[in-house]
Write an enzyme that holds these catalytic residues in place. Structure first.
Site, short mmCIF file in Angstrom:
data_model
loop_
_atom_site.label_atom_id
_atom_site.label_comp_id
_atom_site.label_asym_id
_atom_site.label_seq_id
_atom_site.Cartn_x
_atom_site.Cartn_y
_atom_site.Cartn_z
N LYS A 165 44.30 39.32 32.74
CA LYS A 165 43.96 40.53 31.97
C LYS A 165 43.41 40.19 30.58
O LYS A 165 43.11 41.09 29.80
CB LYS A 165 45.19 41.43 31.84
CG LYS A 165 45.73 41.91 33.19
CD LYS A 165 46.75 43.04 33.03
CE LYS A 165 47.37 43.39 34.38
NZ LYS A 165 47.68 44.82 34.49
N ASP A 188 42.27 49.45 35.17
CA ASP A 188 43.28 48.68 34.43
C ASP A 188 42.98 48.83 32.93
O ASP A 188 41.94 48.37 32.46
CB ASP A 188 43.26 47.21 34.85
CG ASP A 188 44.47 46.47 34.30
OD1 ASP A 188 44.61 46.40 33.05
OD2 ASP A 188 45.29 45.98 35.09
N PHE A 225 52.94 44.17 29.18
CA PHE A 225 54.29 44.05 29.72
C PHE A 225 54.18 43.71 31.19
O PHE A 225 53.21 44.11 31.86
CB PHE A 225 55.05 45.38 29.56
CG PHE A 225 55.82 45.48 28.28
CD1 PHE A 225 55.16 45.67 27.08
CD2 PHE A 225 57.20 45.36 28.26
CE1 PHE A 225 55.85 45.75 25.88
CE2 PHE A 225 57.92 45.44 27.08
CZ PHE A 225 57.25 45.64 25.88
N ASN A 227 56.67 56.71 38.84
CA ASN A 227 57.52 55.51 38.90
C ASN A 227 58.72 55.69 37.99
O ASN A 227 58.84 56.71 37.29
CB ASN A 227 56.71 54.25 38.54
CG ASN A 227 56.17 54.30 37.12
OD1 ASN A 227 56.92 54.29 36.15
ND2 ASN A 227 54.84 54.37 37.00
N1 CTP Z 1 48.44 48.09 33.02
C1 CTP Z 1 47.30 48.75 32.59
N2 CTP Z 1 46.57 49.47 33.44
C2 CTP Z 1 46.90 49.55 34.75
C3 CTP Z 1 48.05 48.89 35.21
C4 CTP Z 1 48.80 48.17 34.32
O1 CTP Z 1 46.99 48.66 31.39
N3 CTP Z 1 46.16 50.28 35.56
C5 CTP Z 1 49.23 47.31 32.06
C6 CTP Z 1 50.62 47.80 31.85
O2 CTP Z 1 50.70 48.72 30.78
C7 CTP Z 1 51.35 46.51 31.52
C8 CTP Z 1 50.60 45.44 32.29
O3 CTP Z 1 49.35 46.03 32.59
O4 CTP Z 1 51.27 46.19 30.15
C9 CTP Z 1 51.22 44.96 33.54
O5 CTP Z 1 51.33 45.96 34.48
P1 CTP Z 1 51.71 45.64 35.99
O6 CTP Z 1 51.76 46.93 36.73
O7 CTP Z 1 52.88 44.75 36.04
O8 CTP Z 1 50.42 44.80 36.39
P2 CTP Z 1 49.59 44.84 37.67
O9 CTP Z 1 48.29 44.21 37.31
O10 CTP Z 1 49.57 46.19 38.22
O11 CTP Z 1 50.36 43.83 38.62
P3 CTP Z 1 51.31 44.11 39.89
O12 CTP Z 1 50.58 43.49 40.99
O13 CTP Z 1 52.57 43.39 39.56
O14 CTP Z 1 51.49 45.59 40.03
#
Ligand code: CTP
Length: 401
Positions: free
Chosen positions: A342, A307, A324, A209
């Site tokens: 989360k 996650d 974030f 990304n």
């Molecule tokens: N994050 C994490 N582990 C993951 C994905 C995300 O710890 N597998 C953390 C990122 O470091 C960030 C936060 O979660 O602090 C938000 O990430 P984001 O990608 O925006 O969240 P998602 O749950 O993936 O939501 P989206 O549907 O918007 O992708």
């Protein structure tokens, strides 16, 4: 513990303990300090100026009368530059000259010309140390505001046993750290994740990304400057480790990042998840380069990644969690949703696109926590990171109170 960007002038006078000051320069720089070394003429009989130059990464001055050095950074400028002056080793002679207010060489002149607090690390034979003249001079210097560090007792280079050994480099370093008082995050262990993750498809291709890692690296720098002991877990980025960051762990995939973060967080007080962790990874990673099948679509099956934040918040003993959220629309709703889902203590949300967010120098954030929010308007990432750290420190104290 940090000395990030702290400006320390180290004066080395002529004693055998000068060899320990070489180590001291390294230890100060480990914590991010900028160190400039000045030596007396007799110090150069014990250690060469080139040694201190290599260790400090800065020119070393040995005389008031070096025209070239005066042209580069004059002695008055150097006196103003210093936030702390440490004389280590401080011989009986330099102590006497300082007590008398002499300005007959570079070190004594700098001490008179500087408003920076003066620290002395005496080193001398035990008989000399016990002499009333030396003790009277130190009493005078203490009255003038100097701090005397040590000396320690023990075996001496000359074979005597007694008081007069210079303190060890780490003890001197810690005294300087303490002299700067307490940053907002002093004494806390902070883990920061930064950058993208790459999920391999085959040996030459991956899913990544656009995260540059700049925001996370700025947060790590700001936390270190605020006194935290920082571990930075970095995805694939080409950024130098910020000054003062104690440990950096480079990873590639989300799974590797999870392992590194969980391990670092076992001891941490605060975790800031600034990494853009990939949500999915290919189910199968091909061992060999995939070949094009002309005329046919390629279907890549993806599995959900763990996650990292959610796995931390599920733990019974968990650090204060800051996430974030980069969103293209409906920022407040999605960010508050992630805060809840989360199990976070705070989330920093930004709108990506419109010249902000990924790959840009500037950013703007809105912070959300339970029962509050704060707007951090558009500015450079370093400034924003410092503001974020201030809010994190505040909320951390409330949460732990
Ligand atoms: N994050 C994490 N582990 C993951 C994905 C995300 O710890 N597998 C953390 C990122 O470091 C960030 C936060 O979660 O602090 C938000 O990430 P984001 O990608 O925006 O969240 P998602 O749950 O993936 O939501 P989206 O549907 O918007 O992708």
């Amino acid at each position: 513990m940090s000395l990030a960007h702290r400006r320390i002038l180290l004066g080395v006078s002529g004693g055998i303990a000068a060899y320990k000051s070489c180590e001291l320069v390294r230890r100060l720089r480990d914590l991010g300090a900028e160190v400039r070394v000045v030596m007396t003429g007799s110090a150069t009989h014990f250690v060469g100026a080139a040694t201190f130059q290599a260790l400090s990464g800065q020119p070393v001055r040995t005389s008031l009368w070096d025209e070239q050095a005066e042209a580069a950074m004059g002695h008055i400028e150097l006196a103003r530059w210093a936030e702390r002056i440490l004389i280590a080793p401080a011989t009986a002679d330099v102590i006497a000259r300082l007590a008398q207010g002499h300005a007959d060489d570079l070190i004594t002149t700098l001490c008179l010309a500087s408003a920076a607090p003066l620290y002395l690390a005496p080193a001398m034979n035990q008989q000399m140390w016990a002499h009333p003249a030396v003790q009277a001079n130190l009493a005078t210097l203490r009255r003038h505001g100097a701090t005397v560090l040590g000396p320690a007792a023990g075996e001496q280079a000359c074979g005597d046993v007694g008081s007069g050994r210079m303190l060890e480099p780490l003890e001197l370093r810690d005294a300087l750290v303490a002299s700067f008082g307490h940053g907002e995050l002093a004494g806390l262990k902070v883990v920061v994740s930064a950058g993208p993750t790459f999920e391999d498809i085959d040996p030459v291709r991956f899913i990544g990304n656009r995260s540059s890692g700049k925001m996370g690296f700025a947060v790590a720098a700001a936390a270190a400057a605020a006194g935290a002991q920082v571990t930075l877990v970095a995805g694939p980025v080409s950024l130098a480790t910020p000054q003062g960051v104690m440990q950096r762990i480079d990873v590639r995939s989300a799974a590797q990042m999870q392992v590194a973060v969980l391990e670092a967080c076992a001891q941490a007080d605060i975790y800031v998840g600034a990494a853009a962790v990939g949500d999915y990874r290919p189910v199968c990673v091909a061992g060999q380069k995939l070949k094009k099948q002309a005329g046919a679509d390629l279907v890549l099956q993806l599995a959900e990644n763990p996650d990292i934040l959610a796995s931390l918040s599920a733990q019974s003993k968990r650090p204060f969690l800051v996430g974030f959220a980069a969103e293209t629309h409906d920022v407040a709703n999605y960010a508050r949703g992630k805060l809840e889902r989360k199990g976070l203590d705070m989330i920093a949300a930004n709108q990506v696109g419109e010249g902000l967010g990924f790959e840009t120098a500037d950013n703007a954030l809105t912070l959300y926590w339970h029962g509050g929010e704060a707007e951090l308007p558009r500015t450079d990432k370093a400034t924003l990171a410092r503001q974020l750290v201030t809010h994190v420190a505040e909320r951390y104290k409330v949460a732990r109170a």
